[in-house]
Design an enzyme around this catalytic site. Structure first.
Site, PDB file in Angstrom:
ATOM      1  N   HIS A 800       0.831  -1.206   0.000  1.00  0.00           N
ATOM      2  CA  HIS A 800       0.000   0.000   0.000  1.00  0.00           C
ATOM      3  C   HIS A 800       0.863   1.252   0.000  1.00  0.00           C
ATOM      4  CE1 HIS A 800      -2.967  -3.019   1.434  1.00  0.00           C
ATOM      5  NE2 HIS A 800      -3.727  -2.338   0.609  1.00  0.00           N
ATOM      6  N   HIS A 804       1.265   1.717  -5.759  1.00  0.00           N
ATOM      7  CA  HIS A 804      -0.066   1.117  -5.849  1.00  0.00           C
ATOM      8  C   HIS A 804      -1.104   2.185  -6.215  1.00  0.00           C
ATOM      9  CE1 HIS A 804      -3.651  -1.184  -4.891  1.00  0.00           C
ATOM     10  NE2 HIS A 804      -3.974  -0.352  -3.919  1.00  0.00           N
ATOM     11  N   HIS A 840      -6.733   6.728  -3.341  1.00  0.00           N
ATOM     12  CA  HIS A 840      -7.637   5.868  -2.585  1.00  0.00           C
ATOM     13  C   HIS A 840      -7.004   5.196  -1.362  1.00  0.00           C
ATOM     14  CE1 HIS A 840      -5.652   2.495  -4.493  1.00  0.00           C
ATOM     15  NE2 HIS A 840      -6.282   1.695  -3.650  1.00  0.00           N
ATOM     16  N   ASP A 841      -5.671   5.079  -1.303  1.00  0.00           N
ATOM     17  CA  ASP A 841      -5.046   4.399  -0.171  1.00  0.00           C
ATOM     18  C   ASP A 841      -4.062   5.307   0.579  1.00  0.00           C
ATOM     19  OD1 ASP A 841      -6.177   1.899   0.098  1.00  0.00           O
ATOM     20  OD2 ASP A 841      -4.869   0.937  -1.377  1.00  0.00           O
ATOM     21  N   ASP A 954      -8.400  -1.586  -8.113  1.00  0.00           N
ATOM     22  CA  ASP A 954      -7.618  -1.813  -6.899  1.00  0.00           C
ATOM     23  C   ASP A 954      -6.903  -3.177  -6.983  1.00  0.00           C
ATOM     24  OD1 ASP A 954      -6.619  -1.163  -4.440  1.00  0.00           O
ATOM     25  OD2 ASP A 954      -8.508  -1.337  -3.344  1.00  0.00           O
TER      26      ASP A 954
HETATM   27 ZN   LIG Z   1      -5.794  -0.171  -2.759  1.00  0.00          ZN
END
Ligand SMILES: [Zn+2]
Length: 1063
Positions: A800, A804, A840-841, A954
């Site tokens: 993460h 990514h 998103h992360d 994802d």
């Molecule tokens: Zn992710």
């Protein structure tokens, strides 16, 4: 060349009329129909040229011309001396006696075709010796010999048209087919009992052939379990093989993506074939004709590499066939193995007679089904109904071709006393007259490929001969009746197999279950107290009393049967008192034939109509009308099939997961919605309360004793001291090589410069035209990316991290390029979605939500245990954009900013694995109904679609080619292992499925399940919606799942392997 359905219909109407008006004889009618059924070229061409609206007259003339031409050919053929074409049996038997003899003996007496076949076989043998790589021939000569060999094999395996009309097929293989169900020693022709024994032998053959259909229905019942697993399915396939052809194991080679793999059913493993072996397999395959069935003689070692890879040495018999897999274009070599030499089972002969009687396509179809089912079931979640439908088809086709086994069987039995000749015949007037003239008894077995047995010394004036003759005729009639019944039943069953809202149980007159239309749903089981264990069928017959525990159903059945016996009514009766279920009693010719129980969940009326319509069709004697009626019925329900196969796939899937014990201990458990998981836990703990469970968990051995516990809270992470780096906005420009950003294959892992990574983010925005369209601020973007990277990477997460984030952004960009996405998603929403992917992360802790909650982290406290990570990612992004120096979206209007924020939050919250099944389920049910409620008309639909895109993107790493996918898997498992260790250190519950992931076979098994159950269905659903735009990912995923399976098998410790084998 294949005429259309309308051509066929017209053909049948015209032919029937011609026959009714006596312009052609019934024999000519059946000749025409037979020739069309086997798609004879001339008749097909004639039909295509002469049919269509208003062409009835023309077609009639053409048909009469065709018959006249046929007649001439038959006469010409007859004037030829050696016109009778015998079956190859003579050849085989002669060969068996003298396998090495070169010249055919008594060639003048022997039919020409047989002699030619012997010569061809021997010539091929000689050729093979010279083509062998040890031969000393120069390459040019060798090449010529290879060409000659393949020409011969082509000539001898394709339908050889000896004199224009013969449908007879030569056989190309050295198999010695012989029926041996009755040994000749048992039957001394002088014995008075010989007649009785022959009659008994024929009856036994009939009974054995009948068991094909019953066995097939048992196979079907075995499939009727809602929680059917891959292991069950694999057992069912082996059972089917045993039932149909009495084979014990199978092996197949599959050639895809330039590589060969071999699957063995004996241990259900799939392995790579080394390049050297693959080369030799390819060489040997050059001599094997597609769809032609070969028998491998273990002594001769004709195909040494294939035999070695298949390990055929342990088997008494092996047969092979080569074909292409219909859907995927993979080349396949399929091998069937028989463990012992027992030849008593007549079903074994299927393979031996396949080439001779031209039903090798039916056998290949069985092989195709086995291969496809195995490779499908290995990589995806499946619905048993999908296979049940095909099992029905295979059963009925084997029933049809079993006719030839009957012919062979009768011939074999009769040959003990009589001299029997077998001949391919046409039911023309002249043929029949000719046969009448000859001084012998003929028994004709009608089919599209008719066969006549000529029993030379049978004397019908002799009482015993006459009796035996009657027995044969009766058996033949019984057999024909049985096959007709099978067809009717199969059509009936198939209809119910495709009906979602009813459940049909069919019982025979002994009250034993013979068919179940679908797995029984849990609600129905509970409502009616139904017990059904499909596996019991292997040991016992299941009666209606075993199944229905509810007295009202049993008494209903029994009262009705009683009535039938008293009233003797020749019709189907139904019980309409209870609208929830109906009982139909089958009475044919005043004879009770069994009963059917149908439960309706919905649409009872419609189903009843279908049921009655079907019954009426079955009662008509006109085969043609029946076929047409079935056809229209079939078309009518055809549309439903696809919907039904896929309907609520995810919902069913959840139920299935629910029933699977392994799930709660696998990574998949993470994805099951909270309420359903607690149900599983609840059930698993035999009704213990959650409080009690928690207490039990405290006592479990993996909990670290309290004294070792550290204080838990926010400071559990080692923060990485990362300097904020300066990003130069002037370097932001699109490079030529950035065209790869539009491809799914783009691989972020090859980049090591962060400046280059930032530039790629810019490039994606620029390529979409967002920079100018929304006047994005390049300076702020540079700053934003600098902070974003720092926040992503500060914990040194192996998975993460910033890479990514960019990979998910790029994959979203890739998906949003497809036509269907552009159709629904406007520019602004597209930009918002791409940026959601990037962010998103952000600030991910490298731990799962479960960890965040169990460790009572700040995030879990802040967000009340509800998607703490995802809420944090979204909030972090929005917080960053509040900083004027980072807000690259500062030109957006107030409304646009609001909309951006909403899309971003929605998208990021959808990346929580807890909502995976809900999202998939909602999306599936939304896209099903495209006619009445078109997709994409409102914000809710678009929210689902972009959510699906981000959630699927994802998992982009996993959907790449295996070499790359494996790296991402290793990275995420590294985080999982670290979490497991940390859970131990902190004394919080250790997540069971994170245990031992550093062991390769455990990680491989976990990945196999994870990709099959979670990742693939996601990509599959989106790919369906995107009309195949993501097909490459599906191919990659299939390959990845198989690759993990290979790794699993290769790394399984010895002890565990032994344990598995013992089970
Ligand atoms: Zn992710």
């Amino acid at each position: 060349m294949d005429p259309q359905l309308s051509h066929y219909t017209q053909f049948f109407i015209v032919v029937t009329n011609l026959c009714k008006t006596n312009q052609i004889t019934p024999e000519q009618k059946s000749l025409l129909k037979g020739n069309l059924t086997r798609k004879e070229e001339k008749i097909c061409r004639m039909l295509m040229q002469n049919s269509g609206p208003g062409k009835e007259m023309q077609l009639r003339e053409a048909l009469l011309d065709y018959l006249a031409a046929q007649n001439k050919q038959i006469q010409r053929r007859r004037s030829h001396k050696s016109k009778t074409v015998h079956f190859m049996k003579d050849v085989a038997e002669q060969q068996e006696k003298q396998p090495e003899v070169v010249p055919p003996q008594e060639s003048s007496a022997q039919p020409l075709a047989s002699a030619a076949a012997v010569m061809i076989e021997q010539l091929t043998g000689v050729l093979h010796k010279h083509i062998d790589k040890h031969s000393l021939l120069v390459p040019e000569d060798k090449e010529k010999l290879i060409q000659l060999s393949s020409l011969i094999s082509k000539l001898t395996t394709e339908q050889v048209d000896l004199d224009g009309v013969s449908p007879f097929r030569f056989r190309y293989s050295s198999e010695n087919s012989r029926l041996a169900e009755i040994s000749e020693k048992d039957l001394d022709s002088s014995d008075e009992d010989v007649y009785e024994k022959m009659a008994k032998g024929i009856d036994e053959i009939y009974k054995e052939l009948k068991s094909i259909f019953t066995g097939n229905l048992h196979t079907h019942l075995l499939l009727m379990q809602e929680d059917i697993s891959y292991e069950n399915l694999y057992q069912v396939l082996k059972f089917l093989l045993k039932i149909l052809v009495d084979a014990d194991e199978f092996t197949f080679f599959i050639h895809r993506d330039k590589e060969w793999e071999v699957y063995q059913s004996s241990n259900d493993s799939i392995k790579d074939v080394t390049p050297e072996e693959a080369q030799r397999v390819t060489d040997e395959l050059a001599y094997i004709r597609p769809f032609c069935i070969y028998r491998i003689d273990p002594k001769q070692r004709q195909y040494p590499q294939i035999e070695d890879t298949c390990k055929t040495i342990g088997y008494a018999q092996t047969s092979i066939v080569k074909f292409q897999l219909q859907l995927k274009n993979y080349e396949v070599l399929f091998c069937l193995h028989w463990a012992d030499k027992d030849k008593k089972n007549i079903k074994r002969k299927f393979i031996n007679y396949a080439n001779m009687y031209g039903f090798n396509k039916d056998v290949t179809h069985l092989a195709q089904f086995l291969v496809e089912t195995i490779i499908t079931a290995k990589v995806q979640f499946f619905n048993p109904l999908r296979f049940a439908d095909q099992v029905q088809d295979i059963g009925i086709s084997f029933m049809r071709i079993s006719r030839f086994l009957l012919v062979e069987g009768i011939e074999k039995v009769l040959s003990i006393k009589y001299e029997v000749d077998k001949e391919q015949t046409f039911s023309t007037d002249e043929n029949i007259r000719r046969l009448k003239e000859a001084s012998c008894v003929k028994i004709e077995l009608k089919d599209s490929n008719p066969v006549t047995l000529r029993i030379k010394d049978m004397d019908l004036k002799n009482e015993q001969d006459q009796h035996l003759y009657q027995v044969i005729i009766q058996i033949q009639e019984k057999y024909d009746g049985y096959v007709k019944l099978c067809y009717e039943k199969s059509a009936f069953y198939k209809y119910f197999l495709r009906t979602t809202d009813s459940l049909l149980f069919d019982f025979n007159k002994q009250g034993e279950l013979i068919f179940l239309s679908r797995p029984i749903s849990k609600s129905l089981k509970e409502r009616y107290n139904i017990n059904f264990d499909p596996k019991a069928i292997l040991y016992n017959k299941i009666s209606y009393q075993d199944i229905f525990a509810q007295n009202s159903i049993i008494s209903n059945i029994e009262v009705n049967i009683q009535n039938i016996h008293e009233n003797r009514r020749n019709q189907y009766l139904s019980n309409l008192e209870n609208p929830q279920f109906e009982i139909f009693l089958k009475v044919v010719d005043n004879d009770f034939k069994g009963f059917t129980v149908i439960f309706h969940e919905n649409e009872a009326r419609r189903l009843k109509q279908y049921f009655m319509a079907l019954k009426i069709d079955n009662m008509t004697n006109d085969v043609q009308k029946e076929a047409e009626a079935n056809k229209s019925l079939e078309e009518d329900i055809q549309k439903q099939i696809l919907i039904q196969y896929n309907k609520h796939q995810t919902f069913k899937f959840l139920n299935q997961l629910d029933e699977t014990q392994d799930v709660a201990n696998s990574m998949i458990a993470l994805f099951i919605p909270e309420n359903e998981l607690s149900q599983i836990r609840h059930r698993k703990t035999d009704g213990r309360s959650p409080e009690q469970q928690n207490k039990d968990m405290q006592n479990d051995q993996w909990i670290i004793p309290p004294q070792k516990q550290k204080k838990i809270g926010s400071s559990v992470y080692v923060k990485c001291q990362l300097q904020l780096e300066t990003v130069d906005a002037n370097q932001f420009k699109v490079n030529e090589s950035d065209s790869q950003l539009d491809l799914f294959e783009f691989n972020i892992l090859v980049l090591d410069s962060s400046q280059e990574k930032h530039r790629i983010v810019y490039s994606i925005l620029e390529k979409n035209g967002f920079i100018s369209q929304y006047n994005l601020n390049k300076q702020c973007l540079a700053q934003f990316l600098s902070v974003l990277q720092k926040k992503y990477n500060r914990r040194n997460n192996s998975f993460h991290n910033y890479d990514h984030g960019i990979a998910v952004m790029q994959s979203s960009h890739f998906m949003l390029q497809c036509g269907k996405a552009k159709q629904f998603i406007d520019d602004f929403r597209r930009m918002s979605t791409i940026i959601s992917g990037l962010c998103h992360d952000v600030s991910h802790t490298g731990r799962t939500n479960i960890f965040m909650i169990n460790s009572q982290s700040k995030l879990a406290t802040r967000y009340h245990d509800s998607s703490p990570l995802e809420q944090h990612h979204a909030a972090t992004t929005i917080f960053m954009l509040k900083d004027p120096s980072l807000n690259f979206l500062n030109s957006l209007s107030k409304e646009q900013t609001q909309q951006f924020r909403r899309v971003l939050i929605d998208n990021i919250l959808y990346t929580d694995i807890k909502v995976h099944f809900t999202l998939l389920k909602d999306f599936e049910s939304r896209i099903k109904d495209e006619v009445t409620k078109p997709f994409g008309t409102g914000d809710d639909d678009l929210k689902l679609l972009t959510g699906m895109i981000i959630h699927t993107a994802d998992f982009n790493g996993g959907a790449k080619v295996f070499e790359i996918s494996r790296i991402w898997s290793e990275r995420v498992n590294k985080e999982f292992s670290a979490q497991y260790d940390e859970e131990g250190r902190l004394g919080i519950p250790q997540t069971p499925f994170l245990k031992d992931l550093d062991k390769l076979h455990i990680m491989a098994k976990s990945e196999m399940g994870f990709f099959k159950v979670i990742v693939r269905p996601l990509w599959f659903t989106l790919n369906t919606f995107f009309d195949g735009f993501l097909q490459q990912s599906i191919t990659n995923l299939d390959n990845t799942i198989i690759s993990w399976e290979k790794i699993y098998h290769a790394n399984l410790p010895k002890e565990e392997r032994q344990q598995q084998q013992q089970q």
